[in-house]
Motif scaffolding. Structure first.
Motif, short mmCIF file in Angstrom:
data_model
loop_
_atom_site.label_atom_id
_atom_site.label_comp_id
_atom_site.label_asym_id
_atom_site.label_seq_id
_atom_site.Cartn_x
_atom_site.Cartn_y
_atom_site.Cartn_z
N LYS A 28 1.00 -1.08 -0.15
CA LYS A 28 0.04 0.07 0.04
C LYS A 28 0.91 1.20 0.10
O LYS A 28 0.44 2.22 -0.64
N ASN A 29 1.94 1.15 0.90
CA ASN A 29 2.89 2.36 0.67
C ASN A 29 3.69 2.58 -0.54
O ASN A 29 4.15 1.69 -1.18
N PRO A 30 3.33 3.60 -1.28
CA PRO A 30 4.26 3.93 -2.43
C PRO A 30 5.72 3.79 -2.62
O PRO A 30 5.99 3.23 -3.37
N GLN A 31 6.16 4.10 -1.49
CA GLN A 31 7.35 4.11 -1.28
C GLN A 31 8.13 2.71 -1.33
O GLN A 31 9.07 2.28 -2.31
N ASP A 32 7.30 2.00 -0.53
CA ASP A 32 7.86 0.38 -0.43
C ASP A 32 7.74 -0.24 -1.70
O ASP A 32 8.35 -1.09 -2.01
N TYR A 33 6.49 0.29 -2.52
CA TYR A 33 6.26 -0.54 -3.52
C TYR A 33 7.25 -0.10 -4.60
O TYR A 33 7.74 -0.92 -5.40
N ILE A 34 7.47 1.35 -4.95
CA ILE A 34 8.28 1.63 -5.99
C ILE A 34 9.79 1.33 -5.82
O ILE A 34 10.50 0.94 -6.72
N ASN A 35 10.19 0.85 -4.45
CA ASN A 35 11.50 0.50 -4.36
C ASN A 35 11.71 -0.98 -4.81
O ASN A 35 12.74 -1.37 -5.05
N CYS A 36 10.59 -1.97 -4.55
CA CYS A 36 10.71 -3.23 -4.88
C CYS A 36 10.48 -3.20 -6.53
O CYS A 36 11.30 -4.01 -7.22
N ALA A 37 9.61 -2.50 -6.92
CA ALA A 37 9.22 -2.65 -8.39
C ALA A 37 10.34 -2.07 -9.30
O ALA A 37 10.65 -2.86 -10.50
N HIS A 91 14.19 -11.22 -19.03
CA HIS A 91 13.88 -12.38 -19.40
C HIS A 91 12.60 -12.70 -20.11
O HIS A 91 12.23 -13.59 -20.17
N PHE A 92 11.80 -11.60 -20.12
CA PHE A 92 10.48 -11.75 -20.91
C PHE A 92 10.29 -10.59 -21.93
O PHE A 92 11.27 -10.07 -22.21
N THR A 93 8.84 -10.78 -22.66
CA THR A 93 8.70 -9.98 -23.63
C THR A 93 7.97 -8.68 -23.51
O THR A 93 7.76 -8.21 -22.28
N LYS A 94 7.63 -7.65 -24.33
CA LYS A 94 7.08 -6.56 -24.27
C LYS A 94 5.73 -6.69 -23.36
O LYS A 94 5.19 -5.77 -22.89
N ARG A 95 5.26 -7.78 -23.65
CA ARG A 95 3.84 -7.91 -23.12
C ARG A 95 3.74 -7.98 -21.51
O ARG A 95 3.14 -7.37 -20.84
N GLU A 96 4.86 -8.63 -21.09
CA GLU A 96 5.07 -8.66 -19.42
C GLU A 96 5.45 -7.25 -19.00
O GLU A 96 5.14 -6.76 -18.02
N VAL A 97 6.43 -6.82 -19.80
CA VAL A 97 6.93 -5.20 -19.31
C VAL A 97 5.82 -4.43 -19.47
O VAL A 97 5.57 -3.38 -18.54
N ASN A 98 4.89 -4.51 -20.42
CA ASN A 98 3.82 -3.69 -20.29
C ASN A 98 2.70 -3.80 -19.20
O ASN A 98 2.17 -2.78 -18.83
N THR A 99 2.67 -4.90 -18.82
CA THR A 99 1.85 -5.41 -17.58
C THR A 99 2.72 -4.58 -16.33
O THR A 99 1.85 -3.90 -15.35
N VAL A 100 3.75 -4.83 -16.13
CA VAL A 100 4.49 -4.18 -15.10
C VAL A 100 4.46 -2.61 -15.05
O VAL A 100 4.05 -2.03 -14.12
N LEU A 101 4.62 -1.98 -16.12
CA LEU A 101 4.44 -0.72 -16.43
C LEU A 101 3.17 -0.05 -15.99
O LEU A 101 2.93 0.85 -15.37
N ALA A 102 2.18 -0.62 -16.46
CA ALA A 102 0.63 -0.38 -16.12
C ALA A 102 0.38 -0.66 -14.58
O ALA A 102 -0.12 0.19 -14.04
N ASP A 103 0.95 -1.62 -14.06
CA ASP A 103 1.01 -1.75 -12.45
C ASP A 103 1.55 -0.37 -11.68
O ASP A 103 1.05 -0.05 -10.64
N VAL A 104 2.91 -0.19 -12.17
CA VAL A 104 3.42 0.93 -11.51
C VAL A 104 2.58 2.28 -11.71
O VAL A 104 2.41 3.04 -10.73
N ILE A 105 2.02 2.26 -12.84
CA ILE A 105 1.24 3.71 -13.25
C ILE A 105 -0.09 3.74 -12.30
O ILE A 105 -0.33 4.59 -11.46
N LYS A 106 -0.25 2.28 -12.06
CA LYS A 106 -1.69 2.42 -11.06
C LYS A 106 -1.48 2.79 -9.71
O LYS A 106 -2.28 3.28 -8.91
N HIS A 107 -0.31 2.20 -9.19
CA HIS A 107 0.28 2.44 -7.67
C HIS A 107 0.72 3.75 -7.65
O HIS A 107 0.42 4.37 -6.71
N MET A 108 1.16 4.64 -8.50
CA MET A 108 2.21 5.75 -8.49
C MET A 108 1.20 7.23 -8.64
O MET A 108 1.45 8.16 -8.20
#
Length: 1173
Positions: free
Chosen positions: A707-716, A726-743
């Motif tokens: 829940k804490n944005p600082q804790d989240y972004i430090n791990c992400a 190790h993965f394709t643009k599909r997984e990277v897009n998912t991770v970036l979308a999750d970062v945008i959602k949290h931040m």
């Protein structure tokens, strides 16, 4: 084709109705001209029909030449019907129009034609005489005084009717030829003027040693050059080379030569050398077999040797390799991470003034008395406690203590220095502000390190005398008794410290000094000091004490792993104290929660584990994991293990560590920190391929629930790199979308710009194909989170750096172009009045790199449209505009290449558009030399594309800009004189002017004349010779222009050698310019006849001599005599270099043996060599 009225007597001068004209080609040839002219070419000079009995060519027909340049006959308003269709009449159209309109007041038919045809007069000149305007010279008479002013040449006629040339260049005097009634244009040598090139009077000699006569006709004509023959004679002769075992890239074995010194009596020296190669180093014969630097070092002062040897000794004793992360790299991170806002206190030692070194005398009794007083003062405790200090004040006080330690040591106050170290060590027992303790440890141990270094160097210096120095790896037997006694004295002083913590730290700081006492001293002290730490009750204080002991142990004896392991095992035994009542009560008093307290152990534990795991076998990791399990999978220990051991060991056991992390108690140490440590290892080493997706899923399940944005972004931030790797643009897009959602909520991204920047860098580091990168749906929305301008610009710079580095092929992908244009626009818009020049240079470099990588292939119009758009977007960065101009010029030349020089109507219009782009962009630049060079370069491009009028416009703009060149220009932040840069530009300009054809409306060599006027009016340095060097280059240009065929040409562009065809009047004008320029050079040489300028006079005289030798026809008697006089001038005052004069004379003799060069033999006999005496 003969016209009916001429009855076929002679071909017309300009027959525009010939088959070549019918084919649409511009013709300016007299196809019926005698073969003696250059291929029948008679441009600008109309040959009279044979009936005129060869009385000479008619004046210049400017209308015909303009017809050639523009492809039309501007003065022809009527047509004749002929068998071959409609054709322009081949007459002088000005004469026909004058006859038709009844305005020919001076018409006279040639006798040979019996009035059947109008004579080929130049009615433009007659009309100029009648109306007071000259279309080629552009002058108008003043009606009141009868004077005329030429706006281009600035000259006025003298009262007697002759022309005084204000610019100093030859002009025309109009007179009537009484024999045939034709106008003749007679050039006259320029008279002296206040502004112009000072031409000589009839009865004046530029230099007194020239003898009688005038400077006029010195260069009657230039030497005829056969360029092909000269190239052939200068070509190097091909000689077969037998390599054998030798190759120029093969390394040469340099041999040592033992050479006996040569005695003063001149005895020969014998040299004996052995070599494994036939090639001998030429330098070795000079030396006596020893390295000269070694000889210098051997004679140096012992003190210098002492200092360098101590540094080398310290370096070589450091056995740990470069793969061991030093403590210094962790220091800054600890100070930045562990901070506090609470007030701090510190006990400062207030030294007694009695202890100053200045009060001590040279007597031993006084020194002993001073030491005793200092010890008494120390026992009484002269200390002062400072309270309520901020963190920065505390840091400043510690730095003051460190400096006081150095000052006391330098002033021979060793006891005071020891007091300071003891008081600082006591501070490490204070945990009143527990969150600041790691930073306090770093600051205090800096003082301890300084003290240990000073003591070691002090004892080491006592071991060195004038006769011997300690070897690099000395033993106690090499140490003298005085040094040993002093070393023991220090250990005895430290042993008398009553408190445990200061006694431990001070002794550990001088642990290295045990080397002076015994070989086993360090190995015996380390276990004892390890046991001393057991007496420290506070677990936090004890773990940092163990970290300091491990640090010192790794520096002096890294091979003693037993003490390192013993420290770790002792720590495990006392680790349970963390959950004891004493620590818990202390945390309650200070209001610190356990999750905030446990990370305070991390720096010390990480360092201990790093020392233990350095070059440790993988079995040790297994043992550590088992011990952690026995302690109940303690998260703190597990985190330190993952941080310390090699990433390869951790990556192969990734699933085991994930299992242990799940079983950890999250109350003391958060699990997301454990996953962060695991992610750092997986970014460095690859886990088993089958486990990669499962590892990501397990980790992201925990991370995305934070829940804490600082804790989240430090791990992400850490796991984004693992995902990209190790993965394709599909997984990277998912991770970036999750970062945008949290931040995005509550604009949390504003507090996490460093982590977001790190994510961007990791993504672009793994996606080098920008078409794939910009197809990631969430990449551009991710960039939108950078709202702060400075951070946004930094991100854009990172993106452009990666693009320039990894983009191999030019692109026209609209997705890439639109995205990167937006990125570059962001960088450009950040420039303001406060932006540093280095920053502007960096931004321009990145934008230029992008512009160079854009290519639309054969779609040149689209390419030009892109450059137009780029110019409007990046107008504030001058280097970008310069790059755009170069790119457009290159585009025009690519068009020429595709069309093979034969432009169609469409491509001709396109290259004119490119030229116009450059012409309107160059004036917006600030740097004057940049503008000059771009005008010249763009003019060359226009000339190559047959845009003659546009090329003239560029060259005129460059000429008009020369007067604005300042005396000093800024080069890399330093003011430099500009004349050398101007000289370089003008030399390049002259090379271009050789092939620029004359304009029919501006007279002969009009660009050269205008340029000479500007050069004459420019304010040159009084003590400089650049103006004369430029005039010398002008002579070279005029010599090249007088050749029958020029050295080089531009395809499909007729230069003056083709236009004039070696016409005598053109050559006469060329020669008159040469005479005027030469007169200026001689006048300048005359002004240098002063004592302080004799060397310059000699140098310029020899340079002028070489120019005449290379370009002039020395069969001309006057020119030959001038060269002899210049030779004497160069040697007159003994300023000439004898070697140069000898080589010059030898060159003349060699040239005299070549065909048609026999006249140089006589010249060589007239050139004596004078000695300095």
């Amino acid at each position: 084709m003969a016209l009916p009225r001429l009855g076929g007597k002679a071909p017309a001068p300009h027959n525009h109705g010939t088959p070549r004209a019918q084919l649409g080609k511009r013709v300016l040839h007299n196809h019926g001209a005698p073969q003696g002219s250059a291929g029948g070419h008679l441009p600008l000079t109309i040959m009279a029909p044979p009936g005129l009995s060869g009385r000479g060519p008619a004046p210049y027909n400017h209308g015909a030449v303009r017809a050639q340049r523009e492809g039309t006959c501007p003065s022809q308003s009527w047509r004749l019907q002929g068998s071959a269709g409609e054709a322009y009449a081949p007459y002088n159209h000005g004469a026909l129009r004058a006859q038709r309109e009844g305005t020919c007041h001076s018409f006279m038919a040639p006798s040979g034609l019996s009035g059947t045809a109008p004579a080929p007069h130049n009615h433009g000149a007659l009309r100029a005489q009648r109306e007071g305007t000259c279309p080629s010279q552009s002058w108008r008479p003043r009606r009141s005084a009868g004077e005329s002013i030429c706006p281009l040449q600035s000259w006025r006629p003298e009262r007697g009717g002759a022309c005084e040339v204000k610019c100093g260049l030859p002009q025309y005097k109009r007179s009537r030829d009484r024999e045939d009634g034709r106008l003749s244009l007679l050039a006259r040598t320029a008279a002296t003027s206040s502004r112009g090139l000072e031409a000589p009077n009839r009865d004046w000699t530029p230099l007194s040693f020239l003898g009688s006569g005038r400077a006029k006709h010195l260069l009657g004509h230039s030497r005829s050059r056969n360029y092909k023959a000269e190239f052939a004679s200068c070509r190097l002769e091909a000689v077969p080379l037998e390599f054998g075992d030798y190759h120029p890239l093969k390394p040469i074995t340099v041999t040592e030569s033992k050479t006996k010194k040569v005695s003063r009596k001149g005895s020969t020296s014998s040299t004996s050398s052995s070599s494994s190669s036939s090639v001998v180093d030429p330098l070795s014969s000079v030396l006596d077999g020893t390295d000269p630097l070694s000889m210098f070092a051997a004679t140096a002062e012992p003190a210098a040797t002492d200092s360098s040897r101590k540094r080398r000794d310290r370096d070589e004793n450091s056995i740990v390799g470069s793969d061991f992360e030093p403590w210094a790299s962790k220091r800054g991170e600890i100070l930045a991470r562990y901070t506090t806002t609470e007030k701090l206190s510190i006990n400062l030692f207030m030294g007694s003034e009695k202890g100053k070194a200045g009060t001590a005398t040279s007597a031993m009794s006084e020194k002993v008395r001073t030491r005793l007083e200092e010890l008494d003062d120390f026992e009484e405790g002269s200390q002062k406690e400072l309270l309520n200090l901020t963190q920065q004040d505390y840091v400043n006080r510690i730095e003051e203590l460190n400096q006081s330690l150095k000052d006391a040591w330098a002033s021979d106050q060793k006891v005071k220095a020891l007091k300071i170290v003891i008081q600082c060590s006591k501070l490490l027992s204070d945990t009143s502000v527990i969150q600041f303790y790691p930073s306090k440890f770093v600051l205090i141990t800096d003082i301890l390190d300084t003290f240990g270094k000073l003591v070691y160097e002090r004892i080491f210096s006592m071991c060195v005398d004038n006769r011997s120095v300690l070897p690099d790896h000395f033993s106690p037997e090499n140490v003298n008794d005085t040094a040993k006694e002093t070393c023991l004295n220090w250990f005895f002083k430290i042993a008398s410290i009553r408190e445990l913590i200061p006694r431990f730290y001070v002794e550990a700081s001088i642990l290295k000094c045990n080397k002076f006492l015994s070989k086993m001293g360090i190995s015996e002290c380390l276990p004892r000091l390890t046991c001393m730490i057991r007496g420290i009750g506070d677990p936090l204080v004890s773990v940092y004490a163990r970290a300091y002991l491990c640090r010192v142990g790794m520096e002096v004896a890294p091979h003693l792993k037993e003490s390192l392991n013993k420290n770790f095992f002792d720590f495990l035994l006392t680790f349970k104290q963390i959950h004891g009542d004493t620590v818990q009560n202390q945390l309650v008093v200070q209001g610190v929660e356990l999750p905030s307290y446990l990370p305070l152990y991390s720096p010390a534990m990480d360092w201990i584990f790093q020392c233990i795991s350095y070059h440790a076998p993988e079995a040790l990791l297994t043992e550590m994991m088992e011990r952690c399990k026995k302690l109940g999978n303690n998260a703190l220990l597990l985190n330190s293990v993952m941080s310390a051991f090699r990433a390869e060991f951790i990556a192969t056991r990734s699933m085991d560590f994930i299992g242990m992390i799940k079983e950890c108690d999250e109350s003391g140490f958060p699990k997301h920190l454990l996953f962060r440590s695991l992610g750092l290892n997986l970014a460095l080493a690859d886990p088993p391929e089958g486990d990669r997706l499962q590892i990501l899923n397990e980790a992201w399940k925990v991370i995305t629930k934070l829940k804490n944005p600082q804790d989240y972004i430090n791990c992400a931030e850490v796991w984004v790199e693992y995902t990209c790797k190790h993965f394709t643009k599909r997984e990277v897009n998912t991770v970036l979308a999750d970062v945008i959602k949290h931040m995005t909520p509550d604009r949390a991204f504003e507090d996490s710009y460093p982590q977001l920047q790190s994510i961007i860098k990791k993504v672009i580091a793994h996606f080098h194909d920008f078409s794939v990168l910009f197809s990631v749906e969430k990449f551009l929305p991710f960039l939108d989170m950078f709202q702060k301008e400075s951070v946004r610009v930094e991100v854009c710079k990172c993106i452009m750096e990666v693009f320039i580095k990894h983009q191999q092929e030019p692109t026209k992908d609209p997705v890439i172009l639109n995205a990167l244009l937006h990125v570059c626009k962001t960088m450009h818009d950040s420039v303001n009045a406060l932006t540093l020049e280095d920053e502007k240079r960096m931004l321009a470099y990145l934008i230029n790199g992008f512009i160079k990588m854009v290519s639309f292939g054969r779609d040149f119009e689209q390419q030009l449209s892109f450059y137009v758009e780029a110019r409007s977007m990046f107008c504030n960065l001058e280097p970008v505009l310069v790059q755009l101009i170069h790119s457009v010029n290159r585009l025009a030349m690519e068009t020429r290449k595709v069309m093979k020089g034969n432009h169609s109507r469409k491509t001709a219009a396109f290259v004119r558009a490119c030229v116009a782009y450059c012409f309107i962009t160059i004036p917006s630049l600030v740097s004057i030399f940049t503008r000059l060079n771009l005008y010249l370069h763009s003019g060359q491009v226009a000339l190559a594309n047959q845009c003659l009028s546009q090329a003239d416009a560029f060259f005129k703009a460059a000429i008009s800009l020369i007067p604005e060149v300042p005396k000093m220009i800024n080069i890399d932040g330093k003011m430099r004189p500009s004349e050398s840069f101007l000289l370089e530009f003008l030399c390049n300009f002259f090379s271009t002017l050789l092939i620029v054809p004359d304009h029919p409306e501006h007279g002969v060599l009009f660009l050269v004349r205008e340029l000479l006027n500007v050069i004459q009016d420019y304010t040159w340095e009084d003590n400089g010779d650049d103006k004369i060097r430029i005039y010398t280059c002008v002579l070279h240009l005029l010599s090249a222009m007088s050749q029958e065929t020029y050295l080089y040409h531009i395809d499909k562009v007729d230069s003056n050698d083709s236009l004039y065809g070696g016409d005598s009047k053109f050559l006469a004008e060329n020669n008159k310019l040469c005479e005027t320029v030469m007169a200026q050079i001689l006048e300048h040489l005359k002004t240098l006849a002063k004592d302080e300028a004799l060397k310059r006079q000699s140098s310029l005289g020899l340079s002028f001599f070489n120019s005449i030798l290379a370009h002039g026809d020395l069969r001309n008697n006057r020119l030959n005599q001038l060269s002899v006089n210049l030779w004497h001038l160069a040697q007159r005052h003994g300023c000439a270099d004898t070697r140069t004069m000898v080589k010059t004379l030898e060159y003349i003799k060699r040239r005299s043996k070549q065909p048609d060069m026999g006249h140089l033999t006589e010249l060589a006999l007239r050139l004596p060599l004078q000695t300095r005496t």
